[in-house]
Motif scaffolding. Structure first.
Motif, PDB file in Angstrom:
ATOM      1  N   LEU A 192       0.819  -1.200   0.000  1.00  0.00           N
ATOM      2  CA  LEU A 192       0.000   0.000   0.000  1.00  0.00           C
ATOM      3  C   LEU A 192       0.863   1.264   0.000  1.00  0.00           C
ATOM      4  N   ARG A 193       1.951   1.243   0.727  1.00  0.00           N
ATOM      5  CA  ARG A 193       2.855   2.415   0.741  1.00  0.00           C
ATOM      6  C   ARG A 193       3.525   2.616  -0.618  1.00  0.00           C
ATOM      7  N   GLN A 194       3.702   1.531  -1.350  1.00  0.00           N
ATOM      8  CA  GLN A 194       4.295   1.607  -2.688  1.00  0.00           C
ATOM      9  C   GLN A 194       3.237   1.815  -3.775  1.00  0.00           C
ATOM     10  N   HIS A 195       1.974   1.945  -3.359  1.00  0.00           N
ATOM     11  CA  HIS A 195       0.836   2.108  -4.284  1.00  0.00           C
ATOM     12  C   HIS A 195       0.716   0.928  -5.250  1.00  0.00           C
ATOM     13  N   ASP A 196       1.112  -0.235  -4.785  1.00  0.00           N
ATOM     14  CA  ASP A 196       0.911  -1.468  -5.555  1.00  0.00           C
ATOM     15  C   ASP A 196      -0.363  -2.110  -5.035  1.00  0.00           C
ATOM     16  N   LEU A 197      -1.469  -1.891  -5.729  1.00  0.00           N
ATOM     17  CA  LEU A 197      -2.787  -2.276  -5.231  1.00  0.00           C
ATOM     18  C   LEU A 197      -3.316  -3.549  -5.880  1.00  0.00           C
ATOM     19  N   ARG A 198      -2.468  -4.260  -6.590  1.00  0.00           N
ATOM     20  CA  ARG A 198      -2.894  -5.471  -7.286  1.00  0.00           C
ATOM     21  C   ARG A 198      -3.111  -6.610  -6.291  1.00  0.00           C
ATOM     22  N   VAL A 199      -4.227  -7.294  -6.437  1.00  0.00           N
ATOM     23  CA  VAL A 199      -4.582  -8.354  -5.500  1.00  0.00           C
ATOM     24  C   VAL A 199      -3.821  -9.642  -5.792  1.00  0.00           C
ATOM     25  N   MET A 200      -3.819 -10.077  -7.042  1.00  0.00           N
ATOM     26  CA  MET A 200      -3.244 -11.382  -7.346  1.00  0.00           C
ATOM     27  C   MET A 200      -1.743 -11.458  -7.062  1.00  0.00           C
ATOM     28  N   PRO A 201      -0.929 -10.442  -7.370  1.00  0.00           N
ATOM     29  CA  PRO A 201       0.476 -10.516  -6.983  1.00  0.00           C
ATOM     30  C   PRO A 201       0.691 -10.617  -5.472  1.00  0.00           C
ATOM     31  N   LEU A 202      -0.213 -10.031  -4.691  1.00  0.00           N
ATOM     32  CA  LEU A 202      -0.110 -10.179  -3.237  1.00  0.00           C
ATOM     33  C   LEU A 202      -0.146 -11.642  -2.844  1.00  0.00           C
ATOM     34  N   LEU A 203      -1.016 -12.427  -3.479  1.00  0.00           N
ATOM     35  CA  LEU A 203      -1.173 -13.830  -3.105  1.00  0.00           C
ATOM     36  C   LEU A 203       0.142 -14.588  -3.260  1.00  0.00           C
ATOM     37  N   GLY A 204       0.903 -14.264  -4.307  1.00  0.00           N
ATOM     38  CA  GLY A 204       2.169 -14.931  -4.530  1.00  0.00           C
ATOM     39  C   GLY A 204       3.262 -14.489  -3.585  1.00  0.00           C
ATOM     40  N   ALA A 205       3.051 -13.373  -2.891  1.00  0.00           N
ATOM     41  CA  ALA A 205       4.064 -12.860  -1.973  1.00  0.00           C
ATOM     42  C   ALA A 205       3.887 -13.403  -0.554  1.00  0.00           C
ATOM     43  N   LEU A 206       2.785 -14.097  -0.307  1.00  0.00           N
ATOM     44  CA  LEU A 206       2.502 -14.618   1.026  1.00  0.00           C
ATOM     45  C   LEU A 206       2.775 -16.113   1.089  1.00  0.00           C
ATOM     46  N   ARG A 207       3.227 -16.583   2.237  1.00  0.00           N
ATOM     47  CA  ARG A 207       3.360 -18.029   2.455  1.00  0.00           C
ATOM     48  C   ARG A 207       1.950 -18.629   2.463  1.00  0.00           C
ATOM     49  N   SER A 208       1.710 -19.549   1.544  1.00  0.00           N
ATOM     50  CA  SER A 208       0.335 -19.986   1.301  1.00  0.00           C
ATOM     51  C   SER A 208       0.175 -21.492   1.313  1.00  0.00           C
ATOM     52  N   ILE A 209      -0.996 -21.916   1.747  1.00  0.00           N
ATOM     53  CA  ILE A 209      -1.469 -23.279   1.534  1.00  0.00           C
ATOM     54  C   ILE A 209      -2.635 -23.165   0.561  1.00  0.00           C
ATOM     55  N   GLU A 210      -2.609 -23.995  -0.474  1.00  0.00           N
ATOM     56  CA  GLU A 210      -3.653 -23.955  -1.492  1.00  0.00           C
ATOM     57  C   GLU A 210      -4.440 -25.258  -1.466  1.00  0.00           C
ATOM     58  N   LEU A 211      -5.744 -25.140  -1.293  1.00  0.00           N
ATOM     59  CA  LEU A 211      -6.645 -26.291  -1.299  1.00  0.00           C
ATOM     60  C   LEU A 211      -7.408 -26.342  -2.607  1.00  0.00           C
ATOM     61  N   SER A 212      -7.862 -27.516  -2.976  1.00  0.00           N
ATOM     62  CA  SER A 212      -8.724 -27.680  -4.149  1.00  0.00           C
ATOM     63  C   SER A 212     -10.179 -27.692  -3.698  1.00  0.00           C
ATOM     64  N   ALA A 213     -10.998 -26.891  -4.357  1.00  0.00           N
ATOM     65  CA  ALA A 213     -12.424 -26.866  -4.033  1.00  0.00           C
ATOM     66  C   ALA A 213     -13.118 -28.072  -4.651  1.00  0.00           C
ATOM     67  N   GLU A 214     -14.009 -28.693  -3.891  1.00  0.00           N
ATOM     68  CA  GLU A 214     -14.839 -29.765  -4.416  1.00  0.00           C
ATOM     69  C   GLU A 214     -15.958 -29.153  -5.275  1.00  0.00           C
ATOM     70  N   PRO A 215     -16.531 -29.931  -6.204  1.00  0.00           N
ATOM     71  CA  PRO A 215     -17.586 -29.378  -7.071  1.00  0.00           C
ATOM     72  C   PRO A 215     -18.727 -28.712  -6.305  1.00  0.00           C
ATOM     73  N   ASP A 216     -19.130 -29.289  -5.174  1.00  0.00           N
ATOM     74  CA  ASP A 216     -20.250 -28.702  -4.437  1.00  0.00           C
ATOM     75  C   ASP A 216     -19.830 -27.495  -3.595  1.00  0.00           C
ATOM     76  N   GLU A 217     -18.554 -27.119  -3.661  1.00  0.00           N
ATOM     77  CA  GLU A 217     -18.065 -25.940  -2.935  1.00  0.00           C
ATOM     78  C   GLU A 217     -17.845 -24.744  -3.860  1.00  0.00           C
ATOM     79  N   GLU A 218     -17.976 -24.955  -5.174  1.00  0.00           N
ATOM     80  CA  GLU A 218     -17.664 -23.900  -6.138  1.00  0.00           C
ATOM     81  C   GLU A 218     -18.601 -22.696  -6.025  1.00  0.00           C
ATOM     82  N   GLU A 219     -19.809 -22.914  -5.516  1.00  0.00           N
ATOM     83  CA  GLU A 219     -20.750 -21.797  -5.382  1.00  0.00           C
ATOM     84  C   GLU A 219     -20.189 -20.682  -4.494  1.00  0.00           C
ATOM     85  N   ALA A 220     -19.244 -21.035  -3.644  1.00  0.00           N
ATOM     86  CA  ALA A 220     -18.660 -20.045  -2.741  1.00  0.00           C
ATOM     87  C   ALA A 220     -17.970 -18.916  -3.486  1.00  0.00           C
ATOM     88  N   PHE A 221     -17.621 -19.119  -4.771  1.00  0.00           N
ATOM     89  CA  PHE A 221     -16.861 -18.114  -5.504  1.00  0.00           C
ATOM     90  C   PHE A 221     -17.724 -17.290  -6.447  1.00  0.00           C
TER      91      PHE A 221
END
Length: 245
Positions: A192-221
């Motif tokens: 934010l201080r650098q005025h970099d407001l992009r969401v998706m690059p933030l995701l790659g900068a964080l230590r992350s665990i990625e789960l796969s959504a099941e078909p009946d969970e896709e409505e959440a998005f």
């Protein structure tokens, strides 16, 4: 449902509701669904799942006052977080909301135009946070039983223990319906201080665990960020009262 409530006990929910809703043309947080504003619908769902605290990233004090009136009489602990970086989009809202957390830990973040929460996916995210709290650096994955891990460097952390905690638990390509750790706030502030407001690059900068959504969970998005998407959602639900408003 009872298992999800036990897992969620003491957890916080975040609703990002400070945006301009430019594509919708009116405040998305207040769109009626089943006779309730989306904001209230989401808050009620979070509380029903066992989250004891709901933090609304409201952007401004004026909007916070408006939202407070809409959420009157809800059980649980409600808080309203004002942006420290005004006009800086969802990163500013997430930064403000994580700053309103009473202690370090995870919060479940949703955008105000996402009308559904998957109880099963949320529960799996909580389990991943609890069981996969430390990374096996040599294997390049967390020790949570198989969820994949991405790591784009070590963000500053407040303690040696938190330095290896996942900062984000999500599904591929989805920044919300996700768990964020309070330690992610430092990376958010840097961007934010650098005025970099992009969401998706933030995701790659964080230590992350990625789960796969099941078909009946896709409505959440599902998101309702245009009038066409909102009207289609209402028609599929048969919500003709909402269509008339």
């Amino acid at each position: 449902m009872e298992d999800e409530r036990k897992l969620a006990a003491g957890q916080s929910g975040i609703i990002l509701a400070g945006g301009r809703s430019a594509r919708m043309g009116r405040n998305k947080a207040l769109l009626p669904v089943d006779g309730k504003p989306l904001l209230r619908r989401l808050a009620e769902r979070m509380l029903a799942l066992g989250m004891t605290r709901v933090i609304v990233a409201c952007g401004t004090e004026a909007r916070g006052a408006e939202y407070r009136a809409r959420l009157r009489e809800l059980p649980g602990d409600l808080a309203f977080a004002v942006d420290r970086f005004p006009g800086s989009g969802p990163l500013a809202g997430l930064h403000a909301a994580l700053g309103a957390m009473p202690e370090p830990g995870y919060a479940f973040a949703m955008a105000c135009d996402m009308p559904a929460i998957s109880a099963s996916l949320y529960a799996r995210m909580l389990r991943a946070a609890g069981e996969g709290g430390r990374f096996d650096e040599a294997a390049g994955r967390s020790d949570n039983g198989g969820a994949s891990r991405t790591d784009a460097g070590e963000s500053p952390a407040s303690s040696p223990d938190s330095a290896r905690l996942p900062q984000l638990i999500r599904t591929a390509g989805q920044p919300f319906h996700a768990l964020y750790h309070t330690s992610a706030r430092e990376e958010l502030e840097r961007r934010l201080r650098q005025h970099d407001l992009r969401v998706m690059p933030l995701l790659g900068a964080l230590r992350s665990i990625e789960l796969s959504a099941e078909p009946d969970e896709e409505e959440a998005f599902v998101n309702l960020n245009t009038p066409e998407l909102y009207e289609r959602f209402l028609r599929l639900r048969g919500d003709y009262d909402g269509l008339r408003q």
